[in-house]
Write an enzyme that holds these catalytic residues in place. Structure first.
Site: not given
Ligand SMILES: [Zn+2]
Ligand SMILES: [Zn+2]
Length: 423
Positions: A233, A299, A370
């Site tokens: 992003d 992440y 996501y």
């Protein structure tokens, strides 16, 4: 350079000669596989000598004197590539409808299984003349030539195409708020307007531009495209070993680049923003490989809760999420992606509560999972999700990609890293 034609071949040549005026090239073409290392024109001359017959005088009825234009075409092509670096080239010719017809007629009337087509012969003759004019070595490249020409006889045009250069590497994005690739301004769609300060861009900088600038200068090119193995992003950083990418440099004037020096150049100019490593030349197929590879990613997400959450409850909820996650296309990307449900696996998950309503999560998921939606639930579009499992609203406030796991490309001095390759 010995050339022997048998009686049957000589007889065929005699028939061709009586059909009308014909050039040496076209007379030799039906016998292109007779005698090695010769030009068709030499075959044609040998046939006339062998038959003691010159044939009818006049412009060749098959090619209309096309081969007389080969030298001029080669000259033009050599001028077009002046100042452009290349090792391999390829010529292609588009015949006029009339030439197509005459060639088909010729082939039908004098069929040969040892011949060469007009197109093929002309491309080769122009190529030889082109090489002679260059004054430096160059070879025909059929698979992926550095430069290629199309000669359009109908419009008398010569079109040059310079093949793109492809540079593989990994990038780290150290600053937030920067897109991976250049985004055209939403208002003007890239033309330039007051709202974008006439830059035509929605964001002043991008990973693509930081990496491309030094390479464009070195290659003497104007346009480059960054192909990434996925994208983070705009507000997320890309850390760890970086994300694999291929930078495509369009129409380069120079192809021999010092990638080690360019890597330093990129890193010096983009200090604190973008960092590249493992630069190497790849071929165009690398782009497809990169796009297909669904690398797993790790992440780090900072999450805020609407109510206090205990460490025990957080980690129970995270463990319960491991495995398949069904995600309907998130609302925030629904305007540019097809609306569908995709299944992606959450591979590992752990969390540390920093204050009652704030935690740092370490998550690893299959490519395409996501993360923001996995946490918030995206109004039920992602299931299961952390918010539901906790019974408390949760949202990601900061996201970093720590690692892009898989890579199908050789890195670090040419050794192939198979240990991370996905099946
Ligand atoms: Zn001819
Ligand atoms: Zn604008």
């Amino acid at each position: 350079m010995s050339l022997r034609f048998d009686a049957a071949q000589l007889e065929r040549a005699r028939e061709i000669l009586t059909a009308g005026p014909i050039c040496d090239e076209c007379l030799g073409r039906p016998f292109a596989r007779v005698g090695r290392g010769l030009a068709n024109a030499e075959r044609g001359q040998a046939l006339r000598a062998g038959l003691s017959e010159r044939g009818k005088a006049g412009v060749c009825w098959v090619c209309g004197g096309l081969f007389d234009r080969a030298g001029a075409c080669a000259e033009r092509a050599a001028r077009e590539v002046a100042g452009i670096e290349f090792d391999t080239y390829l010529f292609g010719v588009q015949l006029t409808p009339r030439l197509e017809e005459m060639e088909a007629f010729f082939d039908e009337r004098f069929p040969s299984d040892e011949g060469e087509s007009l197109k093929h012969a002309f491309n080769r003759v122009v190529g030889k003349a082109f090489e002679a004019r260059l004054g430096r070595p160059a070879t025909v490249g059929f698979a992926s030539p550095d430069v290629s020409f199309v000669i359009d006889l109908a419009s008398d045009a010569l079109r040059l195409h310079v093949a793109s250069l492809y540079v593989y590497g990994r990038y780290r994005k150290l600053a937030r708020g920067m897109p991976q690739t250049k985004w055209p301004c939403r208002r003007c769609r890239g033309r330039g307007c007051p709202s974008c300060g006439f830059t035509g861009k929605q964001y002043p900088e991008s990973v693509e531009e930081w990496i491309a600038a030094p390479l464009l200068e070195a290659a003497g090119a104007e346009t480059a495209r960054l192909h990434g193995a996925g994208r983070e992003d705009i507000d997320a950083r890309m850390l760890g070993g970086g994300r694999p990418f291929v930078l495509e440099v369009l129409a380069p004037r120079r192809r021999t680049l010092d990638l080690a020096a360019l890597r330093e150049d990129v890193n010096d100019r983009a200090v604190g923003k973008v960092e590249v490593s493992s630069l190497s030349f790849v071929d165009r197929r690398a782009v497809a490989t990169l796009k297909e590879s669904r690398a797993a990613k790790r992440y780090r997400a900072i999450v805020e809760f609407e109510e206090a959450v205990s460490p025990k409850r957080l980690n129970e909820a995270l463990s319960s999420l491991l495995g398949e996650i069904a995600q309907r296309t998130p609302r925030r990307v629904a305007h540019r992606r097809a609306d569908r449900v995709r299944l992606r696996r959450l591979l590992s998950a752990s969390g540390k509560v920093e204050s009652p309503r704030r935690a740092v999560l370490d998550l690893e998921g299959e490519g395409g999972l996501y993360i923001k939606e996995l946490v918030s639930g995206d109004e039920g579009r992602t299931s299961p999700n952390l918010s539901d499992r906790l019974g408390v609203g949760a949202a990601v406030t900061e996201l970093d990609v720590l690692e892009v796991r898989s890579c199908a490309f050789p890195e670090g001095g040419g050794s192939v890293d198979n240990t991370e390759a996905l099946p």
